[in-house]
Design an enzyme around this catalytic site. Structure first.
Site, PDB file in Angstrom:
ATOM      1  N   HIS A 107       0.831  -1.209   0.000  1.00  0.00           N
ATOM      2  CA  HIS A 107       0.000   0.000   0.000  1.00  0.00           C
ATOM      3  C   HIS A 107       0.864   1.257   0.000  1.00  0.00           C
ATOM      4  CE1 HIS A 107      -2.324  -3.311   1.683  1.00  0.00           C
ATOM      5  NE2 HIS A 107      -3.418  -2.681   1.307  1.00  0.00           N
ATOM      6  N   GLY A 162      -3.866  -3.617  11.423  1.00  0.00           N
ATOM      7  CA  GLY A 162      -4.281  -4.200  10.146  1.00  0.00           C
ATOM      8  C   GLY A 162      -5.792  -4.279  10.177  1.00  0.00           C
ATOM      9  N   PRO A 163      -6.342  -4.927  11.227  1.00  0.00           N
ATOM     10  CA  PRO A 163      -7.793  -4.846  11.394  1.00  0.00           C
ATOM     11  C   PRO A 163      -8.151  -3.408  11.794  1.00  0.00           C
ATOM     12  CG  PRO A 163      -6.880  -6.723  12.599  1.00  0.00           C
ATOM     13  CD  PRO A 163      -5.730  -5.836  12.199  1.00  0.00           C
ATOM     14  N   ASP A 220      -9.649   6.986   7.172  1.00  0.00           N
ATOM     15  CA  ASP A 220     -11.108   6.905   7.064  1.00  0.00           C
ATOM     16  C   ASP A 220     -11.613   5.554   7.567  1.00  0.00           C
ATOM     17  OD1 ASP A 220     -11.522   9.449   5.496  1.00  0.00           O
ATOM     18  OD2 ASP A 220     -10.223   8.381   4.084  1.00  0.00           O
ATOM     19  N   GLY A 221     -10.885   4.513   7.233  1.00  0.00           N
ATOM     20  CA  GLY A 221     -11.332   3.169   7.601  1.00  0.00           C
ATOM     21  C   GLY A 221     -11.471   3.023   9.105  1.00  0.00           C
ATOM     22  N   HIS A 259      -4.073   3.231  -3.385  1.00  0.00           N
ATOM     23  CA  HIS A 259      -4.283   2.728  -2.009  1.00  0.00           C
ATOM     24  C   HIS A 259      -3.501   1.441  -1.756  1.00  0.00           C
ATOM     25  CE1 HIS A 259      -6.290   1.022   1.549  1.00  0.00           C
ATOM     26  NE2 HIS A 259      -6.276  -0.093   0.842  1.00  0.00           N
ATOM     27  N   ARG A 278     -19.103 -17.748  38.962  1.00  0.00           N
ATOM     28  CA  ARG A 278     -18.814 -16.297  38.856  1.00  0.00           C
ATOM     29  C   ARG A 278     -18.531 -15.717  40.232  1.00  0.00           C
ATOM     30  NH1 ARG A 278     -24.473 -12.949  38.545  1.00  0.00           N
ATOM     31  NH2 ARG A 278     -25.774 -14.548  39.490  1.00  0.00           N
ATOM     32  N   GLU A 328     -18.106  -3.932  24.402  1.00  0.00           N
ATOM     33  CA  GLU A 328     -17.351  -5.174  24.591  1.00  0.00           C
ATOM     34  C   GLU A 328     -16.093  -5.232  23.721  1.00  0.00           C
ATOM     35  OE1 GLU A 328     -20.610  -5.024  23.810  1.00  0.00           O
ATOM     36  OE2 GLU A 328     -21.564  -5.590  25.695  1.00  0.00           O
ATOM     37  N   PHE A 387     -21.582 -12.271  24.583  1.00  0.00           N
ATOM     38  CA  PHE A 387     -21.088 -11.062  23.921  1.00  0.00           C
ATOM     39  C   PHE A 387     -19.580 -11.095  23.670  1.00  0.00           C
ATOM     40  CE2 PHE A 387     -25.025  -9.717  26.252  1.00  0.00           C
ATOM     41  CZ  PHE A 387     -25.834  -9.948  25.155  1.00  0.00           C
ATOM     42  N   ASP A 389     -33.297 -15.313  30.626  1.00  0.00           N
ATOM     43  CA  ASP A 389     -32.953 -14.296  29.620  1.00  0.00           C
ATOM     44  C   ASP A 389     -33.080 -14.839  28.197  1.00  0.00           C
ATOM     45  OD1 ASP A 389     -32.663 -11.957  30.997  1.00  0.00           O
ATOM     46  OD2 ASP A 389     -30.509 -12.208  31.365  1.00  0.00           O
ATOM     47  N   HIS A 437     -29.183 -14.676  24.910  1.00  0.00           N
ATOM     48  CA  HIS A 437     -28.131 -14.555  25.919  1.00  0.00           C
ATOM     49  C   HIS A 437     -27.453 -15.892  26.235  1.00  0.00           C
ATOM     50  CE1 HIS A 437     -29.750 -10.602  26.377  1.00  0.00           C
ATOM     51  NE2 HIS A 437     -29.110 -10.326  27.500  1.00  0.00           N
ATOM     52  N   ARG A 469     -23.576 -18.614  35.894  1.00  0.00           N
ATOM     53  CA  ARG A 469     -24.441 -17.749  36.696  1.00  0.00           C
ATOM     54  C   ARG A 469     -24.933 -18.510  37.938  1.00  0.00           C
ATOM     55  NH1 ARG A 469     -30.625 -16.762  36.254  1.00  0.00           N
ATOM     56  NH2 ARG A 469     -30.871 -14.932  37.579  1.00  0.00           N
TER      57      ARG A 469
HETATM   58  C1  TPP Z   1     -11.527  -4.446   9.907  1.00  0.00           C
HETATM   59  C2  TPP Z   1     -11.004  -4.280   8.527  1.00  0.00           C
HETATM   60  N1  TPP Z   1     -11.846  -4.290   7.487  1.00  0.00           N
HETATM   61  C3  TPP Z   1     -11.391  -4.182   6.238  1.00  0.00           C
HETATM   62  C4  TPP Z   1     -10.057  -4.071   5.997  1.00  0.00           C
HETATM   63  C5  TPP Z   1      -9.535  -4.007   4.557  1.00  0.00           C
HETATM   64  N2  TPP Z   1      -9.080  -2.631   4.277  1.00  0.00           N
HETATM   65  C6  TPP Z   1      -7.797  -2.296   4.379  1.00  0.00           C
HETATM   66  S1  TPP Z   1      -7.534  -0.686   4.072  1.00  0.00           S
HETATM   67  C7  TPP Z   1      -9.161  -0.416   3.763  1.00  0.00           C
HETATM   68  C8  TPP Z   1      -9.660   0.950   3.389  1.00  0.00           C
HETATM   69  C9  TPP Z   1      -9.217   1.921   4.374  1.00  0.00           C
HETATM   70  O1  TPP Z   1      -9.458   3.207   3.967  1.00  0.00           O
HETATM   71  P1  TPP Z   1      -8.585   4.357   4.598  1.00  0.00           P
HETATM   72  O2  TPP Z   1      -8.430   4.128   6.039  1.00  0.00           O
HETATM   73  O3  TPP Z   1      -9.210   5.628   4.175  1.00  0.00           O
HETATM   74  O4  TPP Z   1      -7.178   4.126   3.950  1.00  0.00           O
HETATM   75  P2  TPP Z   1      -6.481   4.903   2.746  1.00  0.00           P
HETATM   76  O5  TPP Z   1      -6.956   4.258   1.486  1.00  0.00           O
HETATM   77  O6  TPP Z   1      -6.884   6.316   2.829  1.00  0.00           O
HETATM   78  O7  TPP Z   1      -5.050   4.659   2.996  1.00  0.00           O
HETATM   79  C10 TPP Z   1      -9.886  -1.586   3.925  1.00  0.00           C
HETATM   80  C11 TPP Z   1     -11.353  -1.688   3.716  1.00  0.00           C
HETATM   81  C12 TPP Z   1      -9.197  -4.081   7.100  1.00  0.00           C
HETATM   82  N3  TPP Z   1      -7.886  -3.983   6.981  1.00  0.00           N
HETATM   83  N4  TPP Z   1      -9.703  -4.158   8.354  1.00  0.00           N
HETATM   84 MG    MG Z   2      -8.654   7.299   3.294  1.00  0.00          MG
END
Ligand code: TPP
Ligand code: MG
Length: 671
Positions: A34, A122-123, A163-164, A269, A366, A419, A445, A477, A481, A528
């Site tokens: 990237h 990454g996530p 943004d993500g 990107h 618990r 959570e 949860f 519940d 649950h 519980r």
């Molecule tokens: C939880 C999650 N969902 C999806 C992705 C796949 N993914 C990686 S980057 C991205 C877009 C992110 O956009 P932005 O943060 O604006 O990054 P930019 O293109 O501006 O660098 C996605 C959907 C990921 N890494 N993590």
């Molecule tokens: Mg972006």
């Protein structure tokens, strides 16, 4: 600290061009990665890393360093470039091996792989949340250890996010709480480039981000030109002045800036630019060096080693003075930062377990968990607890719990109904060092929290996830649950130890082992409802450590079948053993509080517990498939593969077949 004048120096452009070139060239060589984000955030990175970040490339572990988190982790080449250029142990060879097998430059930043990478990102959304945990750790430790004139805990947490991260729901959970807690040393940079993978974001992301963060109670610097070092510098200075609110610096940037034909498009990107475009970009950014070659003056300008060593030396001197004036605090501080348990830990644990055993109480696990915390926490000031708005149900408070607020430190976080946020914040608390987090919600949860649990396991960090209300046994519940598949699927997370103890003694042991486990997280699962106390001799108590053990031998020693059970189903298995004995069928009861730990035992031990050729029936109020690996095709499982129902627990256990009659019948059917 830099002055505004520094930015006029001709080398400034070269410093940012070095980042852009490394990002383009490494991604091109790997033919994946990237480049857009590193190219778009190069100026922000330059101003922060050269003029503000307090770190020591020679010692990435220096305790009082500022933490830097790349929450938009897909732009990993940015942090690799920064670590390389400032003098970390990340040679150019590793940059050339970007994304290759066993390199120190994996696709996304991975904790433990690269010196200077503070967490795995990454996530999207979890990096900023880990950072909230780190900033919270700093606040709590500062309140505990700092003394007048001796701010030995005093660092910032800086975050890059895109943004993500802001679209992800977890960013709301974490940033809302960060505002409430007033984490003034958390400073974030929003890479507002208007682009995400699918293109220009106006079709799916039109929030007014500055207003959003103002509403959370943050200090917001809107509309900063992210390519203007003077504007960035001013925003950082302003953010540092505000110490009772986290700061969000909203930077307008152009993704892929430097690429003459592809900047400001989603094509930069996540793909290599191609040789032709890179060739066109080089003159565009005034960079005339071959790939992976950095001129010495650029290296010298980036080099942070001498400055970093000086910062650490000054801190060491301050700490030495602190140690003279506050020797006990200094010893405790060093122990905590090393992640070592107190010297009397083992004795203390043993005596707590003995007391619990002597009491022989029949209570909910618990409640046994709360008693375990009450017993262990007084010697463990590093324990930092919490619950996602279920303290009274999860029983996570103990008599020494002190809630953390905007104004005070403490050892208990009221996470609110968050959570996923809680779990990823706990990862940040753990990664920061000096604290052992535990946090709780209903087992159901855990589904909301799951990816943070996985990240804890992936990063091999100590963390304790507490889940109560563990089955249909929670009763009225109802099915929303009542967990069915959760215990089994949590066990499938590599490097996660899942404990489902059956009584007060197993509950206390599971707490102790989770606290002692340094190389991975543990999940503690509690009921519980009340669970009957089980009698054990001292040797059997020790065997709980093995994750599975013979709790009750077949009456005449001639084992005809084995009942394997966990948690609330141990009581049932014990009653079934008795009923079977009355019919002349002699079965052994194996308690298996932690299958993950049992699986790691020597084959000879496992054989002694589950000898080959003896048929087995597993009993657990959850999905049956998991147990097939222990019972084989000629065994059987008393479990449930449907959702539950809303009704009192005893009605449900009967309805779903968790009865002595059904277990007895199941054993007879396989013999
Ligand atoms: C939880 C999650 N969902 C999806 C992705 C796949 N993914 C990686 S980057 C991205 C877009 C992110 O956009 P932005 O943060 O604006 O990054 P930019 O293109 O501006 O660098 C996605 C959907 C990921 N890494 N993590
Ligand atoms: Mg972006």
């Amino acid at each position: 600290m830099g002055t505004f004048k520094d930015f006029d120096a001709p080398v400034f452009k070269d410093l940012t061009s070095a980042i852009r070139a490394l990002a383009m060239d490494a991604v091109q060589k790997a033919n994946s990665g990237h480049p857009g984000m590193p190219m778009g955030m190069a100026e922000i990175a330059e101003v922060l890393w050269i003029h503000h970040l307090r770190h020591n490339p020679g010692n990435p572990e220096w305790f009082d360093r500022d933490r830097f988190i790349l929450s938009n982790g897909h732009g990993s080449m940015l942090i690799y470039a920064l670590l390389h250029l400032t003098g970390y142990d990340l040679p150019m060879e590793e940059i050339k091996r970007f994304r290759q097998f066993h390199s120190k430059t994996p696709g996304h930043p991975e904790y433990g792989y690269t010196p200077g990478v503070e967490t795995t990102t990454g996530p999207l959304g979890q990096g900023i949340t880990n950072a909230v945990g780190m900033a919270l750790a700093e606040k709590v430790l500062a309140a505990e250890f700092n003394r007048p004139g001796y701010n030995i805990v005093d660092h910032h947490t800086y975050v890059f996010l895109g943004d993500g991260c802001l679209m992800e729901g977890i960013s709301h959970e974490a940033c809302s709480l960060a505002g409430t807690l007033g984490l003034g040393k958390l400073i974030c940079f929003y890479d507002d480039n208007g682009i995400s993978i699918d293109g220009h974001v106006e079709g799916w992301f039109t929030d007014d981000t500055p207003k959003r963060f103002e509403a959370y109670g943050w200090h917001v610097v809107p509309n900063v030109n992210g390519h203007d070092p003077i504007a960035i510098e001013a925003a950082i200075e302003a953010a540092k002045q505000v110490n009772n609110k986290p700061s969000m610096i909203c930077c307008k940037t152009v993704i892929g800036l430097g690429s003459p034909n592809m900047a400001n498009t989603h094509s930069v990107h996540g793909a290599a630019l191609g040789d032709a475009e890179i060739a066109a970009a080089r003159p565009h950014i005034g960079w005339h060096h071959p790939p992976f070659e950095i001129p010495q003056d650029v290296y010298s300008a980036w080099d942070a080693r001498a400055k970093g060593q000086k910062l650490e030396t000054e801190w060491n001197q301050k700490f030495a003075e602190y140690a003279e004036r506050y020797p006990a605090e200094a010893v405790e501080f060093n122990r905590r930062m090393a992640g070592e348990l107190p010297a009397n830990w083992q004795n203390h644990v043993d005596s707590v377990i003995n007391q619990v055993n002597a009491k022989a109480e029949t209570i909910a696990s618990r409640k046994a968990s709360q008693n375990a915390i009450e017993g262990l926490a007084p010697v463990l000031p590093e324990l930092i607890g919490g619950s996602a708005d279920l303290a009274g149900s999860n029983l996570t408070l103990w008599s020494g719990s002190k809630g953390i607020s905007q104004k005070t430190g403490g050892n208990y976080v009221y996470y609110g109904v968050r959570e996923f946020g809680m779990s990823a914040i706990m990862n940040g608390l753990s990664l920061h060092g000096g604290l052992i987090p535990y946090g709780a919600t209903f087992l159901m949860f855990s589904e909301y929290a799951r990816n943070a649990l996985r990240m804890a396991a992936l990063m091999k960090i100590r963390n304790i996830f507490v889940f109560t209300h563990d089955s249909i046994g929670l009763g009225e519940d109802g099915p929303t649950h009542q967990p069915v598949e959760q215990t089994a699927t949590l066990r499938y997370i590599p490097n996660m130890d899942v404990w489902r103890p059956c009584d007060t003694v197993e509950s206390t042991v599971s707490w102790a082992r989770a606290i002692e486990r340094k190389d991975g997280p543990s999940t503690l699962i509690f009921s519980r409802q009340n669970l009957p106390f089980q009698q054990r001799d001292a040797a059997t108590i020790k065997l709980i450590d093995k994750g599975g053990y013979v709790l009750s031998e077949a009456g005449n020693g001639q084992v005809q079948a084995i009942l394997i059970a966990t948690g609330s189903e141990i009581g049932l298995a014990m009653n079934a053993q008795k009923a079977l004995a009355e019919e002349g069928i002699h079965v052994r009861v194996v308690s298996m509080p932690c299958t993950n730990v049992f699986d790691r035992q020597e084959p000879s031990y496992k054989e002694s517990v589950l000898p080959k050729g003896v048929k087995r029936v597993a009993v657990e109020a959850g999905v049956t498939d998991f147990w097939r690996k222990y019972v084989g095709l000629d065994g059987a499982v008393v479990g449930m593969d449907t959702f539950g129902e809303s009704a009192p627990a005893d009605v449900l256990f009967k309805h779903f077949g968790f009865t002595v009659e059904n277990v007895v019948k199941t054993v007879k059917d396989i013999l």
